[in-house]
Design a protein around this motif. Structure first.
Motif, PDB file in Angstrom:
ATOM      1  N   UNK A   1      15.340  15.506  -9.333  1.00 11.50           N
ATOM      2  CA  UNK A   1      16.057  16.438 -10.210  1.00 11.50           C
ATOM      3  C   UNK A   1      17.125  15.718 -11.032  1.00 11.50           C
ATOM      4  N   UNK A   2      17.896  14.867 -10.385  1.00  5.23           N
ATOM      5  CA  UNK A   2      18.950  14.125 -11.087  1.00  5.23           C
ATOM      6  C   UNK A   2      18.332  13.188 -12.126  1.00  5.23           C
TER       7      UNK A   2
ATOM      8  N   UNK B   1      17.013  11.949 -17.853  1.00  8.56           N
ATOM      9  CA  UNK B   1      15.963  11.555 -18.796  1.00  8.56           C
ATOM     10  C   UNK B   1      15.722  12.605 -19.874  1.00  8.56           C
ATOM     11  N   UNK B   2      15.788  13.890 -19.519  1.00 11.67           N
ATOM     12  CA  UNK B   2      15.269  14.911 -20.413  1.00 11.67           C
ATOM     13  C   UNK B   2      16.238  16.039 -20.763  1.00 11.67           C
ATOM     14  N   UNK B   3      17.311  16.214 -19.989  1.00 16.71           N
ATOM     15  CA  UNK B   3      18.180  17.370 -20.218  1.00 16.71           C
ATOM     16  C   UNK B   3      19.535  17.008 -20.804  1.00 16.71           C
ATOM     17  N   UNK B   4      19.738  15.749 -21.129  1.00 21.26           N
ATOM     18  CA  UNK B   4      20.992  15.352 -21.752  1.00 21.26           C
ATOM     19  C   UNK B   4      22.126  15.084 -20.790  1.00 21.26           C
ATOM     20  N   UNK B   5      21.851  15.027 -19.487  1.00 22.90           N
ATOM     21  CA  UNK B   5      22.891  14.692 -18.512  1.00 22.90           C
ATOM     22  C   UNK B   5      23.311  13.232 -18.695  1.00 22.90           C
ATOM     23  N   UNK B   6      24.611  12.936 -18.722  1.00 22.31           N
ATOM     24  CA  UNK B   6      25.057  11.545 -18.897  1.00 22.31           C
ATOM     25  C   UNK B   6      24.499  10.628 -17.809  1.00 22.31           C
TER      26      UNK B   6
ATOM     27  N   UNK C   1      25.661  10.028 -14.100  1.00 13.65           N
ATOM     28  CA  UNK C   1      25.291  10.883 -12.973  1.00 13.65           C
ATOM     29  C   UNK C   1      24.499  10.103 -11.931  1.00 13.65           C
ATOM     30  N   UNK C   2      23.905   8.991 -12.351  1.00 15.63           N
ATOM     31  CA  UNK C   2      23.143   8.150 -11.424  1.00 15.63           C
ATOM     32  C   UNK C   2      24.047   7.298 -10.539  1.00 15.63           C
ATOM     33  N   UNK C   3      25.340   7.198 -10.869  1.00 14.05           N
ATOM     34  CA  UNK C   3      26.236   6.326 -10.113  1.00 14.05           C
ATOM     35  C   UNK C   3      26.341   6.722  -8.643  1.00 14.05           C
ATOM     36  N   UNK C   4      26.212   8.023  -8.360  1.00 13.18           N
ATOM     37  CA  UNK C   4      26.282   8.483  -6.975  1.00 13.18           C
ATOM     38  C   UNK C   4      25.001   8.202  -6.202  1.00 13.18           C
ATOM     39  N   UNK C   5      24.022   7.617  -6.877  1.00 18.48           N
ATOM     40  CA  UNK C   5      22.715   7.398  -6.264  1.00 18.48           C
ATOM     41  C   UNK C   5      22.355   5.917  -6.258  1.00 18.48           C
ATOM     42  N   UNK C   6      23.356   5.065  -6.157  1.00 23.02           N
ATOM     43  CA  UNK C   6      23.113   3.620  -6.228  1.00 23.02           C
ATOM     44  C   UNK C   6      23.406   2.886  -4.921  1.00 23.02           C
ATOM     45  N   UNK C   7      23.567   3.630  -3.834  1.00 23.05           N
ATOM     46  CA  UNK C   7      23.815   2.984  -2.540  1.00 23.05           C
ATOM     47  C   UNK C   7      23.286   3.868  -1.415  1.00 23.05           C
TER      48      UNK C   7
ATOM     49  N   UNK D   1      16.438   7.630  -4.749  1.00 21.10           N
ATOM     50  CA  UNK D   1      16.319   7.489  -6.194  1.00 21.10           C
ATOM     51  C   UNK D   1      15.243   6.474  -6.563  1.00 21.10           C
ATOM     52  N   UNK D   2      15.113   5.394  -5.809  1.00 21.55           N
ATOM     53  CA  UNK D   2      14.052   4.421  -6.067  1.00 21.55           C
ATOM     54  C   UNK D   2      12.678   5.080  -5.954  1.00 21.55           C
TER      55      UNK D   2
END
Length: 268
Positions: A216-217, A222-227, A230-236, A243-244
């Motif tokens: 969803x994130x 990719x498609x809804x214009x979310x900055x 927002x992926x920063x919380x999904x990098x650890x 996320x991978x």
């Protein structure tokens, strides 16, 4: 004169669909409204198992006071079939607006998956029979060897390198208990006339809710214009692993895949 992609007469007849046909925005742009029904292609009887579950949850959510989330109600054809020539029907909800707010999407995912966890205790074996591109992409996201094999057979430049980079970072981190989830929430959450999230186009998968939220994130960015931050919380940690696998799922189910678009996110 029929419009390109519209439901054929046999589908309209068996679903008792009347009214002017209107193409609906959102999703893949392939759904049509006919009176109080929404007709969508790309379905088959292998998905029929989920309709009674979806209907039970939809009714239960609509009975809550106050309502916090809603789920679209599937509608059978007059012969009892849940699909007709690849088309399925759901009840049309008037006065809705698309929801692109990520916080609302994730809250909706959390609530929906909590309700779905109670209605189906074991994974249905019918999921093994699915051969659509999304099912194949999902399986590859959880099988690094299969992911690399699929990528090697695809023509898009850079796809093999992207998949190698993503699979190379996978580990055996536990993503949580697997259950029935909606694998395509972004773009499929509306707000009804009262502002309550209304979930449409249920895409069933048997994975962890954390993975479904990661998809969803990713889709929202990719498609809804979310900055992209927002992926920063999904990098650890576990979120990183979710996320991978979400990225592998999308990369391998997109046909063709826009490799540069994924590269730009810096996930690999």
């Amino acid at each position: 004169m029929p419009q390109p992609g519209q439901p054929p007469d046999r589908v309209l007849d068996l679903f008792v669909a009347d009214g002017v046909l209107e193409r609906l925005p959102g999703g893949r742009g392939t759904s049509w409204r006919a009176g109080d029904l929404v007709l969508s292609p790309g379905h088959d009887e292998s998905e029929a198992w989920v309709a009674p579950i979806q209907a039970r949850v939809a009714v239960r959510l609509d009975e809550q006071v106050p309502r916090s989330i809603r789920l679209v109600l599937p509608v059978p054809a007059r012969d009892g079939s849940l699909t007709v020539d690849g088309w399925a029907a759901t009840r049309f909800e008037p006065a809705t607006t698309p929801c692109h707010d990520l916080a609302t999407l994730l809250a909706t995912a959390h609530l929906l998956h909590a309700h779905l966890a109670d209605v189906l205790p074991e994974r249905p074996t019918v999921l093994d029979a699915r051969t659509d591109q999304w099912a194949e992409g999902e399986r590859a996201a959880y099988d690094p060897g299969l992911a690399r094999k699929v990528a090697a057979a695809r023509p898009e430049p850079g796809l093999r390198e992207l998949v190698d980079a993503l699979t190379g970072q996978l580990d055996d981190t536990d993503l949580g208990r697997e259950q029935l989830v909606h694998a395509d929430l972004a773009g499929n959450v509306l707000l009804d006339a009262a502002g309550v999230p209304f979930v449409i186009d249920f895409s069933p998968a048997w994975r962890s809710p954390l993975w479904a939220e990661a998809v969803c994130v990713l889709d929202a960015v990719l498609w809804l214009g979310t900055p992209a931050d927002a992926l920063d919380d999904w990098r650890a940690g576990a979120r990183r692993q979710a996320m991978l696998r979400a990225a592998l799922f999308r990369v391998l189910s997109d046909r063709p895949c826009d490799v540069a678009r994924y590269d730009a996110l810096g996930l690999a």
